[in-house]
Scaffold this motif. Structure first.
Motif, PDB file in Angstrom:
ATOM      1  N   ARG B 150       0.822  -1.212   0.000  1.00 33.62           N
ATOM      2  CA  ARG B 150       0.000   0.000   0.000  1.00 33.62           C
ATOM      3  C   ARG B 150       0.860   1.268   0.000  1.00 33.62           C
ATOM      4  NH1 ARG B 150      -5.123   2.039   2.020  1.00 33.62           N
ATOM      5  NH2 ARG B 150      -4.818   3.865   3.330  1.00 33.62           N
ATOM      6  N   GLU B 151       1.921   1.270   0.818  1.00 28.84           N
ATOM      7  CA  GLU B 151       2.765   2.469   0.904  1.00 28.84           C
ATOM      8  C   GLU B 151       3.506   2.723  -0.407  1.00 28.84           C
ATOM      9  OE1 GLU B 151       2.758   4.980   2.969  1.00 28.84           O
ATOM     10  OE2 GLU B 151       1.054   3.825   3.738  1.00 28.84           O
ATOM     11  N   GLU B 152       3.952   1.622  -1.041  1.00 23.94           N
ATOM     12  CA  GLU B 152       4.648   1.791  -2.320  1.00 23.94           C
ATOM     13  C   GLU B 152       3.688   2.321  -3.390  1.00 23.94           C
ATOM     14  OE1 GLU B 152       8.123  -1.582  -2.291  1.00 23.94           O
ATOM     15  OE2 GLU B 152       6.056  -2.280  -2.142  1.00 23.94           O
ATOM     16  N   VAL B 153       2.444   1.860  -3.363  1.00 27.35           N
ATOM     17  CA  VAL B 153       1.442   2.371  -4.305  1.00 27.35           C
ATOM     18  C   VAL B 153       1.202   3.854  -4.037  1.00 27.35           C
ATOM     19  CG1 VAL B 153      -0.941   2.199  -5.101  1.00 27.35           C
ATOM     20  CG2 VAL B 153       0.325   0.123  -4.519  1.00 27.35           C
ATOM     21  N   ARG B 154       1.129   4.220  -2.771  1.00 27.75           N
ATOM     22  CA  ARG B 154       0.870   5.621  -2.405  1.00 27.75           C
ATOM     23  C   ARG B 154       1.978   6.540  -2.936  1.00 27.75           C
ATOM     24  NH1 ARG B 154      -1.667   8.040   2.477  1.00 27.75           N
ATOM     25  NH2 ARG B 154      -1.453   6.096   3.616  1.00 27.75           N
ATOM     26  N   ARG B 155       3.228   6.038  -2.890  1.00 25.82           N
ATOM     27  CA  ARG B 155       4.328   6.877  -3.388  1.00 25.82           C
ATOM     28  C   ARG B 155       4.221   7.064  -4.908  1.00 25.82           C
ATOM     29  NH1 ARG B 155       7.370   4.521   0.737  1.00 25.82           N
ATOM     30  NH2 ARG B 155       8.223   2.842  -0.551  1.00 25.82           N
ATOM     31  N   LYS B 156       3.742   6.043  -5.611  1.00 23.38           N
ATOM     32  CA  LYS B 156       3.646   6.155  -7.071  1.00 23.38           C
ATOM     33  C   LYS B 156       2.439   6.968  -7.519  1.00 23.38           C
ATOM     34  CE  LYS B 156       6.100   1.989  -8.551  1.00 23.38           C
ATOM     35  NZ  LYS B 156       7.360   2.711  -8.799  1.00 23.38           N
ATOM     36  N   ALA B 157       1.340   6.861  -6.790  1.00 28.19           N
ATOM     37  CA  ALA B 157       0.114   7.525  -7.233  1.00 28.19           C
ATOM     38  C   ALA B 157      -0.650   8.078  -6.040  1.00 28.19           C
ATOM     39  CB  ALA B 157      -0.766   6.536  -8.012  1.00 28.19           C
ATOM     40  N   PRO B 158      -0.128   9.204  -5.482  1.00 32.14           N
ATOM     41  CA  PRO B 158      -0.744   9.733  -4.248  1.00 32.14           C
ATOM     42  C   PRO B 158      -2.178  10.239  -4.426  1.00 32.14           C
ATOM     43  CG  PRO B 158       1.037  11.169  -5.036  1.00 32.14           C
ATOM     44  CD  PRO B 158       1.089   9.929  -5.866  1.00 32.14           C
ATOM     45  N   ILE B 159      -2.623  10.460  -5.674  1.00 27.41           N
ATOM     46  CA  ILE B 159      -3.991  10.991  -5.787  1.00 27.41           C
ATOM     47  C   ILE B 159      -5.068   9.915  -5.652  1.00 27.41           C
ATOM     48  CG2 ILE B 159      -3.384  12.968  -7.237  1.00 27.41           C
ATOM     49  CD1 ILE B 159      -4.928  11.307  -9.478  1.00 27.41           C
ATOM     50  N   LEU B 160      -4.660   8.637  -5.608  1.00 27.82           N
ATOM     51  CA  LEU B 160      -5.664   7.599  -5.383  1.00 27.82           C
ATOM     52  C   LEU B 160      -6.236   7.763  -3.968  1.00 27.82           C
ATOM     53  CD1 LEU B 160      -3.789   4.511  -6.888  1.00 27.82           C
ATOM     54  CD2 LEU B 160      -5.310   6.124  -8.027  1.00 27.82           C
ATOM     55  N   ASP B 161      -7.405   7.191  -3.756  1.00 19.65           N
ATOM     56  CA  ASP B 161      -8.072   7.383  -2.469  1.00 19.65           C
ATOM     57  C   ASP B 161      -7.442   6.492  -1.398  1.00 19.65           C
ATOM     58  OD1 ASP B 161      -9.703   7.921  -0.392  1.00 19.65           O
ATOM     59  OD2 ASP B 161     -11.594   7.523  -1.443  1.00 19.65           O
ATOM     60  N   PHE B 162      -6.597   7.092  -0.554  1.00 16.57           N
ATOM     61  CA  PHE B 162      -5.976   6.366   0.558  1.00 16.57           C
ATOM     62  C   PHE B 162      -6.630   6.759   1.885  1.00 16.57           C
ATOM     63  CE2 PHE B 162      -2.719   6.074  -2.687  1.00 16.57           C
ATOM     64  CZ  PHE B 162      -2.329   4.737  -2.589  1.00 16.57           C
ATOM     65  N   SER B 163      -7.765   7.449   1.818  1.00 17.25           N
ATOM     66  CA  SER B 163      -8.403   7.931   3.039  1.00 17.25           C
ATOM     67  C   SER B 163      -9.122   6.791   3.752  1.00 17.25           C
ATOM     68  CB  SER B 163      -9.419   9.018   2.687  1.00 17.25           C
ATOM     69  OG  SER B 163     -10.515   8.419   2.013  1.00 17.25           O
ATOM     70  N   ASP B 164      -9.538   7.064   4.989  1.00 18.63           N
ATOM     71  CA  ASP B 164     -10.277   6.057   5.758  1.00 18.63           C
ATOM     72  C   ASP B 164     -11.676   5.846   5.197  1.00 18.63           C
ATOM     73  OD1 ASP B 164      -8.129   5.777   7.383  1.00 18.63           O
ATOM     74  OD2 ASP B 164      -8.837   7.228   8.881  1.00 18.63           O
TER      75      ASP B 164
END
Lengths: 98, 418
Positions: B150-164
């Motif tokens: 999940r963290e690696e995905v967040r670094r590549k595409a931070p605009i995806l919905d990572f919110s709660d």
């Protein structure tokens, strides 16, 4: 948006229905072990550009299966019948070649 | 014909940009050819190009009913990848990606391939397991794949919905770095120019209305511009394969369905990878102009009409919003749909037909764009050698009868669900 006239519920939006595919293929008798006839019925399609016989289920309505004739270019729905007896319904339209 | 280079660009610019020659001749049909390819899209033009380049067959005509690049080649989401899992598909799509990688140099035409990588998102531990299996199979076939947290995905595409509040939380992703996007028109233009340079006739505005027969064998085509004879006729008309096959009296394991795609107004760079949603069928990338290019499922019923329907538009936008919430603030400025050859197992057909003289390249479902180079490469081999290459040996018509379907998704003969 297609509007399909369910014979039981009247005219409804397409989103109430689930598509059930080509209604022209009729499976052989279950005792028939001929590979070519089964291949033909399961996998081969006329795929017409024009009138197409197909099944829809009124999933979010009366849940009945329907037999619909629809034009695949204009999307115009020509007729809608209950699908209880697809063979009988098919006989009311021009029979499939071969 | 002008060879494109930085030097040519400067020289022509100094000359006021006069003297650029046409990229290909607008040929008139001759009476006959060794091979006639029906369909002037990416697949047909690639076939003609590789027939000439790899097999030395230059008496070739490509017949296009409209204009070059005006069909499905210009109606896709331009994604290029090779993350397939089933034997028969895996190495074929990898061949295609490798041809993409060398294409700009090979054709002397910039196809603007951008290997920005693709994230196949996973939203549950079970999906991560499936992704690990797919990734391992890809790597065993020499294809790059990497499982990301999940963290690696967040670094590549931070605009995806990572919110709660995310309806489908992102657990991780399968990443293919060599995947990406390309310029859709360029592949048609580049192959047309390359084929033309080898002497192939590209004939636009020429619709096939039937076949010329001799003793049960196809020996040419009847067109709106007269009869054209050929030793071999190849169909590369995905979307309309059923329609042309019917003229030859063939029934195929194909249904024709609609697929829609969308582009939003341009915005500043917000997404530099291709993303496919794991909880629904949805994929998005940002094009070079800044527009978000999106696509999702088929409309779901047989159709030859090149226009989409509203329920699928709503579904696509709901998917978009679920994975990238800020997309809901953008306006969709373009929307198009193409007709797809949907086969009964979701995999293509490249083979001799049961009729002598007639060869089929079709059934591309909605994966035809990325496959264009390998499709042309394999179809050219099949036409030239009268037998398939190892890479397309399983894309036969009789695989359905023999029980060797290549069903990547495991859906069975319900083509609208592949």
């Amino acid at each position: 948006m297609l509007r399909i006239t369910c014979p039981f519920c009247g005219e409804r939006d397409q989103v109430e229905f689930a598509y059930g595919g080509d209604a022209a293929s009729v499976f052989p008798d279950l005792a028939d072990a001929d590979l070519d006839r089964w291949t033909d019925a399961v996998f081969m399609r006329d795929n017409p550009r024009g009138d197409h016989r197909e099944f829809w289920q009124h999933q979010h309505g009366c849940r009945q299966w329907l037999y619909v004739v629809r034009d695949t270019v204009t999307h115009e729905i020509k007729s809608t019948l209950p699908a209880r007896e697809p063979r009988r319904a098919a006989a009311t339209h021009e029979g499939r070649k071969g | 014909m002008t060879h494109y280079s930085a030097f040519a660009l400067v020289r022509k610019a100094l000359g006021g940009n006069r003297g650029w020659s046409r990229a290909w001749r607008n040929a008139e049909p001759k009476a006959g050819y060794d091979v006639v390819i029906v369909g002037g899209g990416g697949h047909g033009l690639a076939t003609a190009y590789y027939l000439a380049k790899e097999h030395g067959i230059t008496s070739v005509a490509v017949l296009e009913k409209g204009y070059i690049g005006g069909g499905n080649t210009g109606r896709n989401t331009t994604i290029v990848r090779s993350n397939y899992m089933i034997d028969g598909n895996t190495r074929f799509y990898e061949k295609s990606l490798r041809l993409w990688e060398e294409m700009s140099h090979d054709l002397n035409f910039n196809v603007m391939l951008s290997q920005r990588g693709q994230l196949n998102l996973c939203h549950s531990p079970a999906q991560m397991d499936a992704a690990a299996r797919r990734g391992n199979i890809m790597r065993m076939n020499g294809i790059d794949a990497e499982l990301l947290s999940r963290e690696e995905v967040r670094r590549k595409a931070p605009i995806l919905d990572f919110s709660d509040e995310a309806r489908f939380p992102i657990v991780g992703a399968l990443w293919q770095q060599r995947a990406g996007i390309a310029r859709h028109d360029a592949i048609a233009w580049g192959y047309a120019r390359g084929a033309d340079r080898h002497g192939v006739d590209i004939i636009q505005g020429c619709e096939v209305k039937g076949f010329v027969w001799e003793r049960g064998r196809v020996v040419g085509v009847e067109t709106t511009r007269g009869a054209i004879r050929a030793n071999k006729v190849g169909l590369a008309v995905a979307g309309h394969t059923g329609h042309l096959a019917k003229m030859a009296g063939l029934r195929l394991p194909i249904e024709t369905h609609l697929l829609q795609a969308f582009a939003t107004e341009p915005v500043k760079p917000i997404l530099d990878t291709v993303v496919s949603f794991g909880a629904a069928h949805f994929y998005v990338s940002q094009d070079d102009k800044g527009g978000m290019v999106m696509g999702s499922d088929l409309d779901g019923y047989n159709s030859y009409g090149q226009r989409g329907d509203l329920p699928l538009i709503e579904e696509t936008m709901a998917d978009a919003k679920a994975i990238i919430p800020l997309l809901s603030r953008l306006r969709v400025v373009r929307h198009w749909s193409g007709v797809m050859d949907m086969t009964m197992d979701g995999s293509p057909i490249i083979c001799k037909s049961p009729i002598d003289g007639l060869y089929i390249d079709g059934g591309w479902c909605y994966g035809g764009f990325k496959a264009s180079p390998a499709s042309g490469w394999c179809f050219a081999h099949t036409l030239a050698k009268d037998q398939p290459h190892e890479l397309n040996a399983r894309f036969t018509l009789d695989r359905f009868r023999r029980g060797y379907q290549l069903d990547e998704k495991g859906m069975g003969p319900t083509p609208w669900a592949h």
